[in-house]
Motif scaffolding. Structure first.
Motif: not given
Ligand SMILES: [Zn+2]
Length: 371
Positions: A90-101, A103-104, A358-361
């Motif tokens: 509703e009020d923010e973006l959460r962004l993550a970069i993950a590797d192939l396992r 891992n954040q 999960g989105a990155a997954c």
């Protein structure tokens, strides 16, 4: 053997080798691969050399064998490819970069108000995040975006997202604005997907996410049960108190009206402060938390009575629920038809990071499925 495992046994040797190494927890040499996958040593050598040449696997150390010869271990190179996950709240973006396992590697939260045409603004935040994280774009498999709402089957339209106050919003602008492979998914489906990914070989599960809204997802094996109209697992709008509090969907008494970040903030508290006060026996906070947990228990009991599987609790509130888990399980046991001890209820491993990871997954699984 599950249907999916049977299908995987028919996959090309290269993919089976990579998938096996991706799952492997213990030392695995070429001989172990040949034995476990019923492949000839020349086949294993050929594909291992190929995968090494592409930088996707590497030697991981030696093991002395009984004959005095040492065997070389093999492992995947987790950061050979990267994916990005973005969770729109509703009020923010959460962004993550993950590797192939999964891992954040990097994580960021930025204030963000999703307006009707939010594609360009989201793309700008994504590029800023990639620059700050010094990600080589060439290693990027794609960008997954988790949205708290119901998407059309082709994910080109956001049909309904009560917490974002959006209905029937076309998403073509988002696809045009993001210059990478893009995948959109419901936030709870993404969160459940991440839990399945890291709990490989576990049982069926229902995933329940507590954020500004309440979402859910059902996984049979590691496959999402979507329902006829992509509406399965909408646990948030299950009635837990007929005629109760007004919900964001316009009805009364939904689980979402009781067990959200929004309710805690509407009572005038910062979430962290609220849980600290409740732990210190502040009467107002204790009463409110008790009400949240009791209604949560009604919802979880309904889910468990219908599905008889593990229930995983994730989302922002799950970051704070560990000390309250025994009380919640007690409420569950008290209200259970089966009188069970409620150990089927577990907190998410990734907690509030489930949806974004999960989105990155999505692109990790696609990469492995197509390798
Ligand atoms: Zn509702």
């Amino acid at each position: 053997m599950r249907e999916k495992d049977a299908a995987r046994a028919q996959e090309p040797a290269r993919r089976r080798i990579y998938r096996y190494l991706h799952r492997a927890q213990e030392f695995c040499g070429k001989g172990d691969l040949a034995q476990a996958l019923c492949l000839s040593m020349p086949t294993v050598y050929q594909h291992v050399n190929e995968l090494m040449g592409e930088g996707l696997i590497a030697y991981s150390g030696e093991r002395q064998s009984t004959g005095g010869r040492s065997a070389q271990g093999l492992a995947i190179v987790p950061d050979a490819r990267l994916t990005v996950g973005i969770f729109i709240t509703e009020d923010e973006l959460r962004l993550a970069i993950a590797d192939l396992r999964l891992n954040q590697l990097c994580y960021k939260r930025v204030p963000f108000r999703p307006e009707l045409a939010f594609g360009a603004a989201l793309a700008a935040e994504l590029e800023r995040f990639l620059d700050e994280s010094r990600v080589e774009r060439s290693r990027l498999l794609g960008v997954g975006v988790a949205i708290p709402g119901i998407l059309s089957p082709d994910a080109r339209q956001l049909l309904f997202a009560p917490t974002l106050r959006m209905r029937d919003v076309p998403l073509d602008g988002l696809y045009r604005a993001i210059p990478y492979p893009l995948h959109l998914g419901n936030d709870a489906n993404c969160g459940g997907r991440a839990e399945c990914f890291i709990r490989e070989h576990q049982h069926d599960l229902a995933y329940l996410t507590l954020e500004e809204g309440v979402g859910g997802a059902i996984f049979i094996g590691d496959s999402l049960y979507t329902g006829l109209a992509q509406r399965s697992g909408e646990f948030g709008h299950m009635c837990v108190e007929p005629g109760g509090l007004l919900c964001s969907c316009g009805r009364h008494g939904c689980l979402e009206a009781y067990c959200t970040v929004r309710r805690i903030r509407a009572a005038g508290y910062d979430v962290e402060d609220f849980f600290q006060r409740a732990a210190a026996h502040d009467p107002r906070c204790e009463t409110l938390l008790g009400d949240i947990l009791r209604h949560l228990a009604v919802g979880i009991n309904n889910i468990h009575a219908a599905l008889d599987c593990d229930v995983i609790l994730g989302g922002y509130l799950s970051d704070y629920l560990e000390p309250w888990l025994p009380l919640l399980r007690q409420y569950l046991a008290d209200g259970s038809f089966f009188g069970s001890s409620a150990d089927y209820l577990q907190l998410s491993t990734l907690r509030s990071h489930s949806s974004v990871l999960g989105a990155a997954c999505h692109f990790i699984q696609k990469f492995i499925d197509e390798i």
